[in-house]
Design a protein around this motif. Structure first.
Motif, mmCIF file in Angstrom:
data_model
loop_
_atom_site.group_PDB
_atom_site.id
_atom_site.type_symbol
_atom_site.label_atom_id
_atom_site.label_comp_id
_atom_site.label_asym_id
_atom_site.label_seq_id
_atom_site.Cartn_x
_atom_site.Cartn_y
_atom_site.Cartn_z
ATOM 1 N N GLY A 195 0.822 -1.146 0.121
ATOM 2 C CA GLY A 195 0.049 -0.248 -0.043
ATOM 3 C C GLY A 195 0.720 1.266 0.086
ATOM 4 O O GLY A 195 2.006 1.238 -0.120
ATOM 5 N N GLU A 196 0.298 2.409 0.016
ATOM 6 C CA GLU A 196 0.873 3.630 0.170
ATOM 7 C C GLU A 196 1.428 3.891 1.603
ATOM 8 O O GLU A 196 0.950 3.730 2.410
ATOM 9 N N ARG A 212 -3.198 2.432 3.053
ATOM 10 C CA ARG A 212 -4.158 1.784 2.188
ATOM 11 C C ARG A 212 -3.592 0.380 1.717
ATOM 12 O O ARG A 212 -2.498 0.448 1.075
ATOM 13 N N ASN A 213 -4.461 -0.551 1.982
ATOM 14 C CA ASN A 213 -3.989 -1.770 1.597
ATOM 15 C C ASN A 213 -4.386 -2.341 0.052
ATOM 16 O O ASN A 213 -5.494 -2.255 -0.209
ATOM 17 N N THR A 214 -3.487 -2.186 -0.618
ATOM 18 C CA THR A 214 -3.351 -2.335 -2.082
ATOM 19 C C THR A 214 -3.050 -3.934 -2.557
ATOM 20 O O THR A 214 -2.901 -4.150 -3.844
ATOM 21 N N SER A 215 -3.064 -4.828 -1.684
ATOM 22 C CA SER A 215 -2.601 -6.119 -2.015
ATOM 23 C C SER A 215 -3.669 -7.120 -2.516
ATOM 24 O O SER A 215 -3.390 -8.083 -2.849
ATOM 25 N N ASP A 221 -6.847 -1.980 6.678
ATOM 26 C CA ASP A 221 -6.556 -0.760 5.738
ATOM 27 C C ASP A 221 -5.670 -0.152 6.130
ATOM 28 O O ASP A 221 -4.961 0.859 5.471
#
Length: 273
Positions: A195-196, A212-215, A221
């Motif tokens: 994430g960021e 922010r979780n982008t996985s 989150d």
């Protein structure tokens, strides 16, 4: 195809299996370990076995991500003489190591802000079989015979306000030289999520905070990770909902990013080895 390629393929199956069928996580892990032993005789056959058990381990990962990762790192049941303190696998279910994880839970409950409580609740989602949502785990992360030993402790709890429930977790480990030193690189190693990330300053201490979780995994989150001067690593993670809990999610996060960073540096979460 080498073993790392095989593991990555396995992880893709686990992440893609949503929603998983109802399944006992222990049974799923046993099936996975049997598949792993077959892998030694045939890489191709092992890949098929991994795909077969992948959906089941998706359920196990959601219920017990640490135990599911045991399989991915090659852990499995063994004789009691192979693990510390008479353990039969990586997890300490009683004794001083388990006590450290239990203490971590008490410390985590103690930082819940006014207006919230941290109750023991049961999963409402039928896929989770009504298990406890407030849990602890102590696990040896290093290989057998490796010195010094690396221990990881996890405590997690529901956080409730006005009938709405979020998720709060702390993971604390003894020094691990195999993890990166840079704060954001270290934070992105938490449960393989991304994430960021931004580095926060807490009285001169540098903390990596992923906002922010982008996985692609429906877990946490926001989280903050800090490596203390003595090498111990602490992560504080939160989510507005508790995965599988079945309760309405919180309207706002329990903590801000700065507050998560401050909690990650709190000495009470460094439980030692």
């Amino acid at each position: 195809m080498n073993e790392q390629d095989l593991k990555r393929a396995f992880e893709d199956v686990v992440v893609a299996s949503s929603p998983p069928p109802s399944m006992d996580p222990g049974q799923a892990l046993d099936a996975a370990r049997k598949a792993r032993s077959k892998r030694r005789s045939s890489i191709i056959g092992a890949l098929v076995a991994v795909l077969v058990v992948g959906v089941g381990l998706g359920s196990a990962f959601a219920l017990n991500p640490k135990a599911a990762r045991e399989y991915m790192t090659g852990a499995g049941p063994s004789s009691s003489s192979s693990w510390p303190d008479g353990q039969t696998d990586r997890t300490a279910r009683n004794g001083p190591q388990a006590d450290r994880a239990n203490k971590l839970l008490e410390e985590l409950k103690g930082v819940v802000p006014a207006g919230y409580d941290a109750p023991q609740l049961k999963y409402q989602d039928p896929k989770y079989s009504g298990g406890d949502m407030q849990r602890t785990q102590a696990q040896i992360a290093s290989d057998r015979g490796q010195a010094p030993q690396i221990w990881e402790y996890v405590a997690e709890t529901p956080v409730r306000k006005d009938g709405k429930v979020g998720w709060l977790l702390v993971e604390s480990s003894t020094p691990n030289r195999g993890l990166p030193a840079e704060p954001c690189a270290l934070a992105r190693k938490f449960w393989g999520m991304d994430g960021e990330c931004q580095v926060y300053d807490v009285k001169g201490l540098r903390v990596g905070v992923v906002q922010r979780n982008t996985s692609g995994r429906d877990q946490f989150d926001k989280w903050a990770t800090y490596r203390a001067q003595d090498g111990q690593i602490v992560t504080i993670a939160q989510d507005d909902k508790y995965l599988g809990g079945g309760y309405p999610e919180l309207d706002v996060p329990v903590f801000t990013e700065q507050q998560l960073a401050e909690l990650a540096t709190d000495p009470r979460f460094r439980v030692g080895g």
